[in-house]
Design a protein around this motif. Sequence first.
Motif, PDB file in Angstrom:
ATOM      1  N   ASP A  14      79.756   6.697  24.265  1.00 53.09           N
ATOM      2  CA  ASP A  14      78.579   7.042  25.444  1.00 53.09           C
ATOM      3  C   ASP A  14      78.168   5.982  26.276  1.00 53.09           C
ATOM      4  N   PRO A 134      76.540  11.689  32.149  1.00 55.18           N
ATOM      5  CA  PRO A 134      77.035  11.932  31.094  1.00 55.18           C
ATOM      6  C   PRO A 134      76.483  11.307  30.123  1.00 55.18           C
ATOM      7  N   LEU A 137      73.453  11.896  27.403  1.00 54.94           N
ATOM      8  CA  LEU A 137      74.003  12.747  26.755  1.00 54.94           C
ATOM      9  C   LEU A 137      74.060  12.507  25.850  1.00 54.94           C
ATOM     10  N   ASP A 141      69.430  17.007  24.550  1.00 52.80           N
ATOM     11  CA  ASP A 141      70.800  17.755  23.684  1.00 52.80           C
ATOM     12  C   ASP A 141      70.649  18.243  25.479  1.00 52.80           C
ATOM     13  N   VAL A 142      69.682  18.476  25.946  1.00 51.89           N
ATOM     14  CA  VAL A 142      70.600  19.204  27.802  1.00 51.89           C
ATOM     15  C   VAL A 142      69.932  18.239  28.458  1.00 51.89           C
ATOM     16  N   VAL A 143      70.225  18.078  29.576  1.00 50.07           N
ATOM     17  CA  VAL A 143      69.970  17.304  30.717  1.00 50.07           C
ATOM     18  C   VAL A 143      69.973  18.218  32.419  1.00 50.07           C
ATOM     19  N   LEU A 159      82.083  18.109  29.020  1.00 50.90           N
ATOM     20  CA  LEU A 159      80.761  18.616  29.065  1.00 50.90           C
ATOM     21  C   LEU A 159      81.147  20.040  29.154  1.00 50.90           C
ATOM     22  N   LEU A 272      75.121  19.453  29.411  1.00 50.05           N
ATOM     23  CA  LEU A 272      75.240  19.499  27.627  1.00 50.05           C
ATOM     24  C   LEU A 272      76.678  19.346  27.646  1.00 50.05           C
ATOM     25  N   ARG A 273      76.864  18.510  26.102  1.00 52.69           N
ATOM     26  CA  ARG A 273      77.652  18.488  25.368  1.00 52.69           C
ATOM     27  C   ARG A 273      78.869  20.166  25.086  1.00 52.69           C
TER      28      ARG A 273
END
Length: 298
Positions: A14, A134, A137, A141-143, A159, A272-273
């Motif tokens: 990441d 990306p 993240l 937790d949330v973008v 994603l 989020l992931r």
Amino acid sequence: MDIGRLRTLREFADRGSVTAAAEALHCTPSAVSQQLRALQAEVGLPLTEQAGRGLRLTDVGRALVARADDVLAALERAEAELDVYRSAPRGRVRLAMFPSAALMLLPGLLDRFATFEGLDVDVADVDMTPPEVPRLLADFDVVVTHRDEYATPFGAERLQVVHLLREPLDVALPIGHPLGGRERVELGDLAAETWISVDVGFPVDDVLRSVAIRTGVRPKVVYRFNDFRITETLVASGHGIALLPRYTMDTGRVLRRPLAGIRAARHVEAVLRLGAPRPAVSAVLDALRTEAAEMGSE
């Protein structure tokens, strides 16, 4: 395979470097390198290779990162199932929002978050371009991000993308502008105007360039500011015109007119992931959806 080593591999993937992964994991770069070597020994295949002075993932390493996401997501699902037995979402959620989304959504969101006892939401405003999402993240937790509606949507690999709203972009004109009497304005009518936009690569500028390509009229951009309040002040003072988001434009300071003959908008999305989010994250997503729905969309 050791779960801690898989987490180290994902942090390295990441963040792109051993040093950055070490900072995120609160350890030394040598400890990260040792974890990666140990995981490589477990696997029996090369996971990294030299790239200049640093390391990069091999094809095997990238494949294992994808599987590591599955394993870690399964652990998060197990934790989420335990959380279901609690009476309300609890824990800390890290939320990143681009500044104008925070201006538009955050006051109502904070009221909604306050109704959940035991839910702590850390909110940061981050001026982001779509390619940066990306990597964010790794820390959030949330973008909440945005993109030109003509742009390629975020890929589904690793994603989860939740659509929140489509926000039209309108032309901001100074009060008293000769075109202010029209309900809509053509981009061609504004060809001689001085434009104020955001930095190249940010979605509002992407929309302006998309409109220019489709109309054949190239706006003359002479100022660039990412703070829309600065842009509004300059427009109100007669220093140019701008393409601005509809729901946060201050119509007491400037005139707001839609563009005629072409759709100009940005999509606001939560990213989020992959994996079942824990209840606290689900509560934040639900609050985002509800607040965005109240803003209205087209």
